[in-house]
Design a protein around this motif. Structure first.
Motif, PDB file in Angstrom:
ATOM      1  N   UNK A  33     -12.966  -8.106 -18.448  1.00 18.74           N
ATOM      2  CA  UNK A  33     -12.634  -8.546 -17.291  1.00 18.74           C
ATOM      3  C   UNK A  33     -11.677  -8.248 -16.426  1.00 18.74           C
ATOM      4  N   UNK A  34     -10.735  -7.609 -17.119  1.00 18.79           N
ATOM      5  CA  UNK A  34      -9.946  -6.298 -16.381  1.00 18.79           C
ATOM      6  C   UNK A  34     -10.309  -5.347 -15.694  1.00 18.79           C
ATOM      7  N   UNK A  35     -11.197  -4.884 -16.348  1.00 16.84           N
ATOM      8  CA  UNK A  35     -12.005  -3.730 -16.082  1.00 16.84           C
ATOM      9  C   UNK A  35     -13.018  -3.653 -14.386  1.00 16.84           C
ATOM     10  N   UNK A  36     -13.293  -5.349 -14.107  1.00 19.71           N
ATOM     11  CA  UNK A  36     -14.407  -5.049 -13.993  1.00 19.71           C
ATOM     12  C   UNK A  36     -13.316  -6.019 -12.409  1.00 19.71           C
ATOM     13  N   UNK A  37     -11.922  -6.361 -12.342  1.00 21.15           N
ATOM     14  CA  UNK A  37     -10.635  -6.926 -10.953  1.00 21.15           C
ATOM     15  C   UNK A  37     -10.277  -5.662 -10.300  1.00 21.15           C
ATOM     16  N   UNK A  38      -9.709  -3.967 -11.795  1.00 18.91           N
ATOM     17  CA  UNK A  38      -9.616  -3.195 -10.911  1.00 18.91           C
ATOM     18  C   UNK A  38     -11.162  -2.187  -9.962  1.00 18.91           C
ATOM     19  N   UNK A  39     -11.892  -2.262 -10.870  1.00 24.58           N
ATOM     20  CA  UNK A  39     -13.445  -2.090 -10.021  1.00 24.58           C
ATOM     21  C   UNK A  39     -13.549  -2.912  -8.299  1.00 24.58           C
ATOM     22  N   UNK A  40     -12.970  -3.719  -8.405  1.00 24.49           N
ATOM     23  CA  UNK A  40     -13.230  -4.831  -6.985  1.00 24.49           C
ATOM     24  C   UNK A  40     -12.039  -4.712  -6.378  1.00 24.49           C
ATOM     25  N   UNK A  41     -11.062  -3.998  -6.998  1.00 25.50           N
ATOM     26  CA  UNK A  41      -9.307  -4.027  -6.502  1.00 25.50           C
ATOM     27  C   UNK A  41      -9.883  -2.403  -5.292  1.00 25.50           C
ATOM     28  N   UNK A  42     -10.629  -1.851  -6.016  1.00 25.54           N
ATOM     29  CA  UNK A  42     -11.062  -0.015  -5.972  1.00 25.54           C
ATOM     30  C   UNK A  42     -12.347   0.006  -4.772  1.00 25.54           C
ATOM     31  N   UNK A  43     -13.314  -0.559  -5.277  1.00 25.94           N
ATOM     32  CA  UNK A  43     -14.894  -0.929  -4.149  1.00 25.94           C
ATOM     33  C   UNK A  43     -14.142  -1.609  -2.884  1.00 25.94           C
ATOM     34  N   UNK A  44     -13.254  -2.569  -2.332  1.00 22.39           N
ATOM     35  CA  UNK A  44     -13.087  -3.369  -1.862  1.00 22.39           C
ATOM     36  C   UNK A  44     -12.034  -3.797  -1.848  1.00 22.39           C
ATOM     37  N   UNK A  45     -10.898  -2.404  -1.070  1.00 21.74           N
ATOM     38  CA  UNK A  45      -9.264  -2.802  -1.627  1.00 21.74           C
ATOM     39  C   UNK A  45      -9.209  -3.959  -0.426  1.00 21.74           C
ATOM     40  N   UNK A  46      -8.361  -4.594  -1.138  1.00 19.56           N
ATOM     41  CA  UNK A  46      -8.041  -6.098  -0.173  1.00 19.56           C
ATOM     42  C   UNK A  46      -6.917  -4.983   1.138  1.00 19.56           C
ATOM     43  N   UNK A  47      -5.936  -4.817   0.622  1.00 12.04           N
ATOM     44  CA  UNK A  47      -5.260  -4.311   1.584  1.00 12.04           C
ATOM     45  C   UNK A  47      -5.885  -2.537   2.099  1.00 12.04           C
ATOM     46  N   UNK A  48      -6.285  -2.430   2.935  1.00  8.73           N
ATOM     47  CA  UNK A  48      -7.014  -1.469   3.166  1.00  8.73           C
ATOM     48  C   UNK A  48      -5.533   0.162   4.021  1.00  8.73           C
ATOM     49  N   UNK A  49      -4.666   0.020   4.431  1.00  6.27           N
ATOM     50  CA  UNK A  49      -3.951   0.984   5.031  1.00  6.27           C
ATOM     51  C   UNK A  49      -2.882   0.215   5.114  1.00  6.27           C
ATOM     52  N   UNK A  50      -1.981   1.978   4.940  1.00 11.47           N
ATOM     53  CA  UNK A  50      -0.047   1.832   4.602  1.00 11.47           C
ATOM     54  C   UNK A  50       0.326   2.940   5.286  1.00 11.47           C
ATOM     55  N   UNK A  51       1.619   2.842   5.849  1.00 12.27           N
ATOM     56  CA  UNK A  51       2.055   3.724   7.020  1.00 12.27           C
ATOM     57  C   UNK A  51       3.170   4.423   6.275  1.00 12.27           C
ATOM     58  N   UNK A  52       3.533   5.826   7.060  1.00 14.09           N
ATOM     59  CA  UNK A  52       4.783   6.099   6.786  1.00 14.09           C
ATOM     60  C   UNK A  52       5.203   7.668   8.217  1.00 14.09           C
ATOM     61  N   UNK A  53       6.333   7.201   8.013  1.00 14.25           N
ATOM     62  CA  UNK A  53       7.024   7.785   8.758  1.00 14.25           C
ATOM     63  C   UNK A  53       7.884   9.157   8.208  1.00 14.25           C
ATOM     64  N   UNK A  54       7.196  10.329   8.905  1.00 12.39           N
ATOM     65  CA  UNK A  54       8.581  11.740   8.247  1.00 12.39           C
ATOM     66  C   UNK A  54       9.578  11.824   8.645  1.00 12.39           C
ATOM     67  N   UNK A  55      10.678  12.468   8.058  1.00 13.40           N
ATOM     68  CA  UNK A  55      12.201  12.231   8.021  1.00 13.40           C
ATOM     69  C   UNK A  55      12.231  13.712   8.516  1.00 13.40           C
ATOM     70  N   UNK A  56      11.249  14.511   8.118  1.00 10.83           N
ATOM     71  CA  UNK A  56      11.421  16.303   8.870  1.00 10.83           C
ATOM     72  C   UNK A  56      10.215  16.472   8.356  1.00 10.83           C
TER      73      UNK A  56
END
Length: 428
Positions: A302-325
């Motif tokens: 079940x742990x393998x399955x859960x990690x594959x669900x997370x990879x295949x359909x990521x709950x959070x699809x986007x992140x953001x960062x700002x370059x400081x230099x």
């Protein structure tokens, strides 16, 4: 079974058309229904996509990891981006610029240390019996009515209770939590309508009003700081380091929201992916039947399955960062102040990192997906989320192996958080 309506197909020509003019601020409905063909084109043609607003959209796994690793160059602080988006005096602005996920050290370090102190391996293991009891109660209710809604009656009910327990929110007060969460997180979408903006601000205000009462009561009657995250945040650590009142309240909102929406999506996405991929479903069910007498093997499967669900359909699809230099990512020069969007959903299907990335392989080993992020901002609750996913999906399948959708499910229609709003199903 409504296989075709779960994730609609997209032609190669349409994927190329969307990719050629890709803009997060103008996403068509068919992209929101199935973004992965577009991500695949961007992998091949423009893995660092220059957006019309000057920001960059990153889809390669290696580029995301490079940005995650370099917290000295890439900031998570959102004051610059969110002031024009929300208004610098708005409740949404104060919340999202004070919460753990959108901050850099030292605030990030202080809050994370306090939270992690209540999310130890032992503490999470001690949650399992209560989680099993909760899941079984939900399954009993579903059994009695012959079905229900995978999201409303099951997936969303679990994290609300778990996070509510962590903060010791009285059961009678938990009703509004999901609607508040959906409104506040919905305001993180690339484009926010006036209605979403107003609802998000109102939800932050209402949540703060409630939490002030809860914090006052907890100061009067503290809980066990080893188990009660709110008491731990109020009391601070052994060095006497404490959060300000604003930091405390806003990070309670963050905990309630972050622990709810992403885990709801994990459970819902996983159970619906099994409907869409019957071969993977039958393979998982066969393994669960064969391993009934071996708890360790069941947990691993079940742990393998859960990690594959997370990879295949990521709950959070986007992140953001700002370059400081000024810096370089993937061979592309970025100036100081450059904004980058990290496409987790695309990185988790990068063929340079994952073999057959478009295949749902529930036995995938060494699955180093980025659904929980990476580096100093890796999800503080990842072990708890895995436990919730494993118990919820495993016990659901063992109880209702023949569940079927009763009608086409309704997606959330969002770019950042990928999940479903409704999914009616039957068990008979």
């Amino acid at each position: 079974m409504f296989k075709d309506q779960i994730t609609p197909t997209m032609s190669a020509a349409r994927a190329r058309e969307i990719a050629a003019s890709f803009d997060l601020r103008a996403l068509p409905a068919d992209f929101l229904a199935n973004p992965y063909p577009v991500y695949a084109v961007l992998h091949e043609t423009e893995p660092i996509r220059r957006m019309p607003d000057g920001s960059c959209f990153l889809t390669r796994y290696a580029d995301l990891v490079a940005v995650y690793r370099d917290a000295q160059t890439f900031s998570s602080d959102k004051h610059v981006e969110f002031a024009p988006k929300y208004g610098a005096d708005s409740p949404l602005f104060e919340h999202h610029t004070t919460s753990l996920v959108f901050n850099d050290p030292p605030l990030h370090t202080r809050v994370r240390k306090l939270i992690m102190g209540a999310l130890t391996r032992r503490a999470i293991a001690e949650m399992e019996p209560g989680l099993v009891q909760l899941v079984d109660q939900l399954l009993d209710r579903i059994d009695a009515q012959g079905g229900g809604d995978l999201i409303e009656d099951f997936a969303s009910a679990i994290p609300v209770e778990i996070i509510g327990n962590l903060l010791d929110v009285p059961h009678g007060d938990r009703g509004p939590l999901r609607d508040w969460s959906l409104a506040i997180l919905g305001a993180l979408e690339p484009v926010v309508t006036p209605e979403q903006h107003a609802l998000g601000n109102r939800s932050v205000t209402e949540m703060l009003d409630y939490l002030r009462t809860l914090v006052t009561e907890r100061r009067r009657q503290p809980g066990d700081p080893e188990r009660d995250v709110l008491t731990r945040l109020i009391q601070g650590d052994a060095t006497g380091d404490k959060l300000s009142e604003v930091e405390l309240l806003q990070n309670c909102i963050f905990l309630l929201n972050a622990g709810h929406e992403t885990t709801t999506n994990l459970i819902g996405n996983g159970l619906l992916a099994l409907q869409e991929h019957p071969h993977a479903r039958e393979g998982l069910l066969d393994s669960l039947r064969a391993q009934q007498g071996d708890p360790a093997m069941l947990e691993n499967t079940l742990t393998l399955a859960v990690d594959e669900f997370l990879r295949f359909e990521s709950s959070n699809q986007l992140g953001n960062r700002r370059a400081l230099k000024p810096t370089t990512v993937g061979g592309v020069d970025l100036p100081e102040g450059a904004l980058v969007t990290l496409c987790i959903g695309a990185a988790n299907r990068d063929p340079a990192q994952f073999d057959r990335p478009e295949v749902l392989d529930l036995t995938r080993e060494n699955n180093r997906h980025l659904a929980f992020g990476f580096g100093i901002h890796q999800c503080a609750g990842l072990s708890l989320a895995r436990l919730e996913g494993r118990i919820a999906i495993g016990r659901f399948l063992q109880r209702f192996p023949g569940y079927q959708l009763a009608e086409p499910p309704t997606r959330g229609g969002r770019a950042r958080f990928r999940g479903f709003l409704r999914a009616a199903f039957s068990i008979r």
